[in-house]
Structures are given as structure tokens and as C-alpha cells.
Enzyme design. Structure first.
Site, PDB file in Angstrom:
ATOM      1  CG  ASP A 240       9.148  37.241  39.856  1.00 32.51           C
ATOM      2  OD1 ASP A 240      10.526  37.286  39.964  1.00 32.51           O
ATOM      3  OD2 ASP A 240       9.005  38.832  40.471  1.00 32.51           O
ATOM      4  CG  HIS A 321      14.734  46.202  41.551  1.00 35.42           C
ATOM      5  ND1 HIS A 321      16.352  46.517  41.244  1.00 35.42           N
ATOM      6  CD2 HIS A 321      14.355  47.075  41.150  1.00 35.42           C
ATOM      7  CE1 HIS A 321      15.975  47.444  40.973  1.00 35.42           C
ATOM      8  NE2 HIS A 321      14.712  47.724  40.501  1.00 35.42           N
ATOM      9  NE  ARG A 322       8.929  38.979  44.636  1.00 40.30           N
ATOM     10  CZ  ARG A 322       8.483  39.819  43.681  1.00 40.30           C
ATOM     11  NH1 ARG A 322       7.954  38.814  42.200  1.00 40.30           N
ATOM     12  NH2 ARG A 322       7.519  40.560  44.486  1.00 40.30           N
ATOM     13  N   GLY A 323      15.021  38.922  42.193  1.00 41.34           N
ATOM     14  CA  GLY A 323      15.759  38.210  42.329  1.00 41.34           C
ATOM     15  C   GLY A 323      16.963  38.296  42.974  1.00 41.34           C
ATOM     16  CB  VAL A 326      15.075  35.631  45.913  1.00 44.44           C
ATOM     17  CG1 VAL A 326      15.232  34.568  46.595  1.00 44.44           C
ATOM     18  CG2 VAL A 326      13.654  36.178  46.422  1.00 44.44           C
TER      19      VAL A 326
END
Length: 379
Positions: A240, A321-323, A326
């Protein structure tokens, strides 16, 4: 009898092939020297990025990170012999030169005091004019057996405790600052080492703490990791942390495979001539990257695009919320790279797979319950 050496390469060969050296076999030694010199010369020549055939997803992921390094690097999964390391070195060669402080081990930018190391900052405060230089970005390789001290650097505790002097020996992360950090077989590294790399990549700084003493230095780099899934995977928590991830394999098209071999033969027969035929394409690509980076601030997020990205991530049930972050940065970089005036749905669709596929939750049998492409079709 013995022979006389004229350079460092000759001295190295004398150690590697002592028999030919000490018996005075000039002909044998010269043959060995010429062969090894040619091999080393070939290794130093860089295959043009624009000459790489196929592997479009990998090339795009690398280019997007070149346009916006804050995407967070790229993990390339695939079998050996699929141009992974070739593409990374080729990318470094096509990127614009960088300004550095000539004698700084961290390659600090001479015009950006806010990003400098302690030493360069102190020199400026003392009124010193820092020596300048320009050079290409470098590919810094992380050895598979690297220790923590080799990666982050070491503090001399004895000097600090007994004499009150802070002595720091820079590690790989210092060398990687403002360069490309290439980690082959990242899945075989100790998880703790991978954590250190990803922490530094995320924060842009490397912090070394020993006992009650700490030292920090800039560590902003483009992280590229490669791995063969057959040799084991990374933990989901580590997967991730990579901005983008692509899966590549050997090309199954006969004509393209023939072209790959033919191109490689031409390169090996006349590397400089081969590179010259791609010189204009390389310059155009370099200019495209520079212009795309400048256009990023001109492509702000719109409510429509942010809602689309949010819905896709919710539907895929990605953690955190990284998805979302990015995916937006990658779509923005892709739009800028294509000279678009605004980010649209097609830009999101193009990058969503590489931004989200490695973040999908899997069943105990390692099966993905839903695909990114299927979800995108619903919106």
C-alpha cells in the site's frame, strides 16, 4: 618477471588474474584486459528509453513519477529479463540535469536553503559561497543484503558522548537524495528495511536515532522497486505504501520479440550510433516531462473528478485514503503529460489500475473479489 600496470583497471585485473600478471604473459593479460574493459564499457552505455519496445504500463508508471515524484514511486512486478532495470536507467538518462552543491554528499540544491542538509545550511549562515555543479540524476542501487546502518547511515556514538561532536557517516538514503533509488527484488528485503525506505520516501527526510542522539538529512528520491511474485510477495501494509504498481511479463507477439532482438543487436554492435538515432526522440521526451511538471499547478482537482475517484475507492473497499490521493496525483500527472487543459474521466481510467490494483483486498486464496476495470465501467 611481471608486467607494469598503467591504470586502476589494470591493477584490478592483476588482482583478479594474478597468474597471467606475474608470469609476464603479456598477450594473455592484454586479451583479458580488453575483454573486461569492453564488458564494463558496455555496462556503462545506456539503452534509450524511447527505444524500449512494449511494456507500456511500466514506462507510463515511471514517467508519471518523473512528472510528479510525490506520487510515491512504483513497484514493478514481473519475471526477469523484461527490461525493468533497463527502463529505470534509461529514465534517469532522459531526465533533465539537476543543480547540486558540488561537495555535498546529499546533492543539496544550491538555491533551496529550505531543502538543504545541516552542513550546507551552516555554510550559508557563515557567509560561504557554495560550489555549484550540474549533473544527470543517478540510479542508486540498494544491495539485497544491505544492513540498516548501510541504508540509513551511522552515528559515531563514542565521539558524540565523549567529545560532544556529532559525526555521521551517510548511507544509501543520503546518496539517493534527488536521485532514483532502485531496489531489485524488494520482496526479498527484510520488512524492517523496506519500512525504512518507504518512511523516508513518504517524509522526504531520513532520521537516524541512536540512544538519545538523532540526525536528520533530506532524502527525496524516486523509489522504484522490482520483484518476481514467484519468489514471494510483500505484506499488504508495504504494498500500500508504493504509489503505483504494475504487472509485466514477456511479450507474446512474435514480431515484437523479433524486433527486440534485432534492436539489441544493433545497440551492441554500435551503441553510440544506435543512441544517436534516438537522440531527437529522447530530447523531445525530456522536454515533455519538464513541461508536464510545470503544468501540474494548472490542473487543479474538480468536484466531479474527486467524486469519481472517491466512488471508485469506496466501491473497491480500499483501506484509508492513500488510494484516492495517489489516483488523483497520477491522473493529474497523466493529464499534464498529455498537455490537457483539465483532468477528465479518461485520465482517471488510464491510471486507476496501477494506482489501486495492489490495494485491493484479497480472499484467503489470494483472489481479488473485484477488479478496478469492472468498477470503472459502472461510473
Amino acid at each position: 618477471m611481471g608486467l607494469g600496470c598503467i591504470d586502476d583497471g589494470c591493477l584490478h585485473l592483476a588482482r583478479v588474474y594474478p597468474l597471467a600478471f606475474h608470469i609476464g604473459d603479456t598477450k594473455l593479460f592484454v586479451e583479458i584486459y580488453n575483454h573486461v574493459s569492453k564488458e564494463n564499457w558496455m555496462k556503462n552505455l545506456i539503452y534509450p528509453f524511447t527505444a524500449i519496445i512494449g511494456q507500456e504500463e511500466m514506462k507510463l508508471a515511471l514517467l508519471l513519477n518523473a512528472v510528479n515524484p510525490s506520487i510515491g514511486g512504483v513497484l514493478i512486478k514481473g519475471e526477469k529479463g523484461t527490461a525493468k532495470s533497463t527502463a529505470v536507467r534509461a529514465l534517469a538518462n532522459v531526465l533533465p540535469e539537476i543543480d547540486i552543491v558540488a561537495d555535498c554528499p546529499y546533492s543539496c540544491h544550491p538555491d533551496k536553503p529550505e531543502d538543504m542538509c545541516r552542513t550546507c545550511t551552516a555554510r550559508i549562515e557563515a557567509g560561504e559561497t557554495l560550489p555549484r555543479a550540474r549533473r544527470k540524476m543517478r540510479v542508486v542501487n540498494l544491495p539485497i543484503n544491505a544492513s540498516e546502518d548501510r541504508v540509513v547511515g551511522t552515528l559515531d556514538l563514542e565521539q558524540a558522548l565523549q567529545h560532544g561532536e556529532l559525526h555521521f557517516a551517510p548511507g544509501v538514503l543520503a546518496e539517493a537524495n534527488r536521485n532514483i533509488l532502485y531496489v531489485d527484488e524488494v520482496n526479498l528485503l527484510d520488512d524492517h528495511i523496506v519500512d525504512l525506505l518507504l518512511d523516508a520516501a513518504a517524509m522526504g527526510v531520513n532520521i537516524v536515532e541512536r540512544e538519545s542522539i538523532s540526525y536528520a538529512h533530506p532524502a527525496r528520491f524516486l523509489l522504484v522497486g522490482t520483484m518476481n511474485p514467484e519468489e514471494g510477495d510483500l505484506r499488504p501494509q508495504l504494498l500500500d505504501r508504493f504509489g503505483l504498481s504494475v504487472q509485466i511479463g514477456g511479450i507474446r507477439n512474435v514480431a515484437l520479440r523479433v524486433e527486440i532482438v534485432s534492436q539489441r543487436q544493433l545497440f551492441e554492435l554500435d551503441p553510440e550510433g544506435f543512441a544517436a538515432t534516438y537522440d531527437q526522440a529522447e530530447k523531445l521526451l525530456a522536454q515533455q516531462i519538464v513541461e508536464a511538471t510545470k503544468r501540474l499547478p494548472e490542473l487543479p482537482p474538480t468536484q466531479e473528478i474527486l467524486e469519481l475517484i472517491a466512488r471508485v475507492n469506496i466501491e473497491l473497499d480500499t483501506d484509508g485514503h492513500r488510494g484516492d490521493i495517489v489516483t488523483f496525483k497520477a491522473a493529474q500527472a497523466y493529464a499534464a503529460y498529455n498537455n490537457a487543459t483539465a483532468i477528465n474521466r479518461s485520465h482517471v481510467a488510464k491510471v486507476a489500475e496501477m494506482a489501486l490494483a495492489h490495494r485491493l483486498k484479497r480472499t484467503p486464496l489470494e483472489r481479488v473479489t473485484r477488479s478496478v476495470s469492472d468498477v470503472l465501467k459502472r461510473f
